[in-house]
Design a protein around this motif. Structure first.
Motif, mmCIF file in Angstrom:
data_model
loop_
_atom_site.group_PDB
_atom_site.id
_atom_site.type_symbol
_atom_site.label_atom_id
_atom_site.label_comp_id
_atom_site.label_asym_id
_atom_site.label_seq_id
_atom_site.Cartn_x
_atom_site.Cartn_y
_atom_site.Cartn_z
ATOM 1 N N LEU A 3 0.847 -1.190 0.000
ATOM 2 C CA LEU A 3 0.000 0.000 0.000
ATOM 3 C C LEU A 3 0.883 1.240 0.000
ATOM 4 C CD1 LEU A 3 -2.810 1.421 0.433
ATOM 5 C CD2 LEU A 3 -2.361 1.215 2.880
ATOM 6 N N ARG A 4 0.515 2.197 -0.839
ATOM 7 C CA ARG A 4 1.225 3.481 -0.851
ATOM 8 C C ARG A 4 0.226 4.593 -1.108
ATOM 9 N NH1 ARG A 4 4.008 2.826 -5.050
ATOM 10 N NH2 ARG A 4 3.659 4.574 -6.466
ATOM 11 N N ALA A 5 0.267 5.613 -0.281
ATOM 12 C CA ALA A 5 -0.588 6.783 -0.464
ATOM 13 C C ALA A 5 0.291 8.014 -0.583
ATOM 14 C CB ALA A 5 -1.551 6.940 0.707
ATOM 15 N N GLU A 6 -0.074 8.892 -1.503
ATOM 16 C CA GLU A 6 0.695 10.111 -1.740
ATOM 17 C C GLU A 6 -0.229 11.319 -1.704
ATOM 18 O OE1 GLU A 6 2.516 9.471 -5.517
ATOM 19 O OE2 GLU A 6 3.927 7.932 -4.777
ATOM 20 N N ASN A 7 0.067 12.237 -0.793
ATOM 21 C CA ASN A 7 -0.662 13.505 -0.669
ATOM 22 C C ASN A 7 -2.177 13.273 -0.608
ATOM 23 O OD1 ASN A 7 -0.771 16.326 -0.451
ATOM 24 N ND2 ASN A 7 -1.114 16.575 -2.646
ATOM 25 N N LEU A 8 -2.598 12.294 0.166
ATOM 26 C CA LEU A 8 -4.019 11.946 0.252
ATOM 27 C C LEU A 8 -4.753 13.000 1.081
ATOM 28 C CD1 LEU A 8 -5.679 9.565 -0.857
ATOM 29 C CD2 LEU A 8 -5.567 8.549 1.411
ATOM 30 N N THR A 9 -5.797 13.554 0.507
ATOM 31 C CA THR A 9 -6.545 14.628 1.157
ATOM 32 C C THR A 9 -8.038 14.375 1.007
ATOM 33 O OG1 THR A 9 -4.793 16.245 0.755
ATOM 34 C CG2 THR A 9 -6.992 17.112 1.191
ATOM 35 N N VAL A 10 -8.765 14.525 2.105
ATOM 36 C CA VAL A 10 -10.225 14.408 2.093
ATOM 37 C C VAL A 10 -10.796 15.697 2.665
ATOM 38 C CG1 VAL A 10 -12.238 13.154 2.932
ATOM 39 C CG2 VAL A 10 -10.127 11.910 2.409
ATOM 40 N N ALA A 54 -11.333 11.054 -2.308
ATOM 41 C CA ALA A 54 -10.157 11.794 -1.863
ATOM 42 C C ALA A 54 -9.348 12.239 -3.070
ATOM 43 C CB ALA A 54 -9.297 10.919 -0.946
ATOM 44 N N SER A 55 -8.557 13.274 -2.872
ATOM 45 C CA SER A 55 -7.574 13.671 -3.872
ATOM 46 C C SER A 55 -6.226 13.098 -3.469
ATOM 47 C CB SER A 55 -7.500 15.196 -3.980
ATOM 48 O OG SER A 55 -7.095 15.770 -2.747
ATOM 49 N N GLY A 56 -5.289 13.115 -4.399
ATOM 50 C CA GLY A 56 -4.022 12.451 -4.161
ATOM 51 C C GLY A 56 -4.012 11.106 -4.865
ATOM 52 N N ALA A 57 -3.129 10.220 -4.443
ATOM 53 C CA ALA A 57 -3.005 8.917 -5.117
ATOM 54 C C ALA A 57 -2.865 7.796 -4.105
ATOM 55 C CB ALA A 57 -1.792 8.921 -6.048
ATOM 56 N N VAL A 58 -3.498 6.650 -4.426
ATOM 57 C CA VAL A 58 -3.368 5.433 -3.630
ATOM 58 C C VAL A 58 -2.995 4.298 -4.567
ATOM 59 C CG1 VAL A 58 -4.520 3.782 -2.108
ATOM 60 C CG2 VAL A 58 -5.086 6.211 -1.940
ATOM 61 N N PHE A 59 -2.035 3.491 -4.152
ATOM 62 C CA PHE A 59 -1.595 2.349 -4.940
ATOM 63 C C PHE A 59 -1.694 1.080 -4.093
ATOM 64 C CE2 PHE A 59 0.569 6.101 -6.462
ATOM 65 C CZ PHE A 59 0.474 6.004 -7.836
ATOM 66 N N LEU A 60 -2.329 0.049 -4.639
ATOM 67 C CA LEU A 60 -2.366 -1.267 -4.022
ATOM 68 C C LEU A 60 -1.456 -2.186 -4.823
ATOM 69 C CD1 LEU A 60 -6.173 -1.783 -3.235
ATOM 70 C CD2 LEU A 60 -4.341 -1.262 -1.613
ATOM 71 N N GLN A 61 -0.396 -2.670 -4.193
ATOM 72 C CA GLN A 61 0.603 -3.483 -4.883
ATOM 73 C C GLN A 61 1.043 -2.795 -6.184
ATOM 74 O OE1 GLN A 61 -2.056 -7.107 -4.299
ATOM 75 N NE2 GLN A 61 -0.040 -8.065 -4.172
ATOM 76 N N ASP A 62 1.312 -1.516 -6.081
ATOM 77 C CA ASP A 62 1.836 -0.675 -7.164
ATOM 78 C C ASP A 62 0.837 -0.406 -8.284
ATOM 79 O OD1 ASP A 62 4.342 -0.399 -5.915
ATOM 80 O OD2 ASP A 62 4.996 -2.327 -6.721
ATOM 81 N N SER A 63 -0.423 -0.829 -8.104
ATOM 82 C CA SER A 63 -1.459 -0.521 -9.098
ATOM 83 C C SER A 63 -2.324 0.625 -8.583
ATOM 84 C CB SER A 63 -2.349 -1.738 -9.353
ATOM 85 O OG SER A 63 -1.613 -2.812 -9.902
ATOM 86 N N PRO A 64 -2.590 1.640 -9.413
ATOM 87 C CA PRO A 64 -3.449 2.748 -8.970
ATOM 88 C C PRO A 64 -4.819 2.236 -8.539
ATOM 89 C CG PRO A 64 -2.346 3.290 -11.037
ATOM 90 C CD PRO A 64 -2.094 1.826 -10.790
ATOM 91 N N LEU A 65 -5.270 2.696 -7.387
ATOM 92 C CA LEU A 65 -6.543 2.231 -6.834
ATOM 93 C C LEU A 65 -7.694 2.457 -7.798
ATOM 94 C CD1 LEU A 65 -8.010 1.146 -4.238
ATOM 95 C CD2 LEU A 65 -8.363 3.532 -3.619
ATOM 96 N N GLU A 66 -7.716 3.626 -8.447
ATOM 97 C CA GLU A 66 -8.855 3.953 -9.305
ATOM 98 C C GLU A 66 -8.920 3.074 -10.542
ATOM 99 O OE1 GLU A 66 -5.535 6.896 -10.466
ATOM 100 O OE2 GLU A 66 -6.339 5.979 -8.645
ATOM 101 N N GLY A 67 -7.818 2.407 -10.882
ATOM 102 C CA GLY A 67 -7.809 1.531 -12.047
ATOM 103 C C GLY A 67 -8.224 0.106 -11.751
#
Length: 257
Positions: A3-10, A54-67
């Protein structure tokens, strides 16, 4: 990296509930998310799985969450919310079996390990004797353990749990933390929000402390649970000690104003 989150903002009503959070969870980690009420912990956890916008980016196992489709997300991360209510009269075994749904859908081969995985998850949480009970007849603590078993049955690399020890007696709280540690030996990881600083200090491999929607400390428990941080974030004094080879932290009083 699981899991990786970058500049996550709600933001809600023009106010940032979670503000520019960066975090990572690697394999074999038991990461405790701590902080006072209103720090943004629950909102952050929901944003990490895409339940809260949320704005920003989240990755699950290096895959973008929104994808990722909902099914793909459910194969990568299991989520246990705070709410432990089960309002319908379904047998406990069937509730736990819901954790296998991501592996049944869209699979032409079926879920051959389903029965064994469900049994093991129930045994881990000590609810195997409740298998034929209907979930609406359980106590609050029993419901909590059943829902944790459902999350374990999902067999994801990452488990995210929001205050899972709430409603559990001390023995079951310790038992749950032991279960989480056992997942690390299987190469899995856990991100768990906790209010019990003693459990956080003793069982977590790493702590992330939040306050005011942001991360104020991230590191080993001894580096995060300092007297200065407890005063500044919680407004409390605490006793620091050791017992049975591990740290002991017990809040003792409010800090002088």
């Amino acid at each position: 990296m699981l899991l990786r989150a970058e500049n996550l903002t709600v933001e809600r009503g023009g106010r940032a509930i979670v503000n520019g959070v960066d975090l990572k969870v690697g394999r074999g980690e038991l990461v405790g998310l701590i902080g006072p009420n209103g720090a943004g912990k629950t909102t952050l956890l929901k944003a990490l799985i895409g339940v809260t916008a949320a704005s920003g980016a989240v990755f699950l196992q290096d895959s973008p969450l929104e994808g990722l489709s909902a099914n793909e997300r459910a194969r990568r991360v299991a989520f246990l919310p705070q709410d432990h209510e089960i309002a319908w009269p379904v047998k406990v075994r069937e509730v736990v079996a819901l954790g296998r749904q991501p592996w049944i859908q869209n699979s032409c081969f079926g879920d051959y390990a389903r029965g064994q995985i469900i049994a093991e998850a129930m045994a881990r949480m000590g609810v195997e004797t409740l298998a034929e009970r209907t979930a609406d007849t359980l106590s609050g603590g029993e419901r909590a353990r059943v829902l944790i078993a459902r999350a374990l049955a999902q067999m994801t690399p990452l488990l995210i749990a929001d205050e899972p020890v709430a409603g559990l007696d001390p023995a079951h709280q310790i038992g749950l933390m032991e279960v989480f540690v056992s997942l690390l030996r299987e190469g899995r990881s856990v991100l768990v929000s906790l209010h019990d600083l003693g459990l956080a200090a003793r069982w977590c491999t790493r702590l992330i402390m939040m306050d005011g929607g942001g991360v104020v400390a991230d590191g080993p428990p001894a580096a995060v649970l300092t007297a200065e941080n407890l005063r500044g974030v919680y407004g409390i004094e605490a006793y620091f000690g050791k017992a049975d080879g591990g740290p002991v932290i017990m809040p003792t009083r409010l800090s002088p104003k």
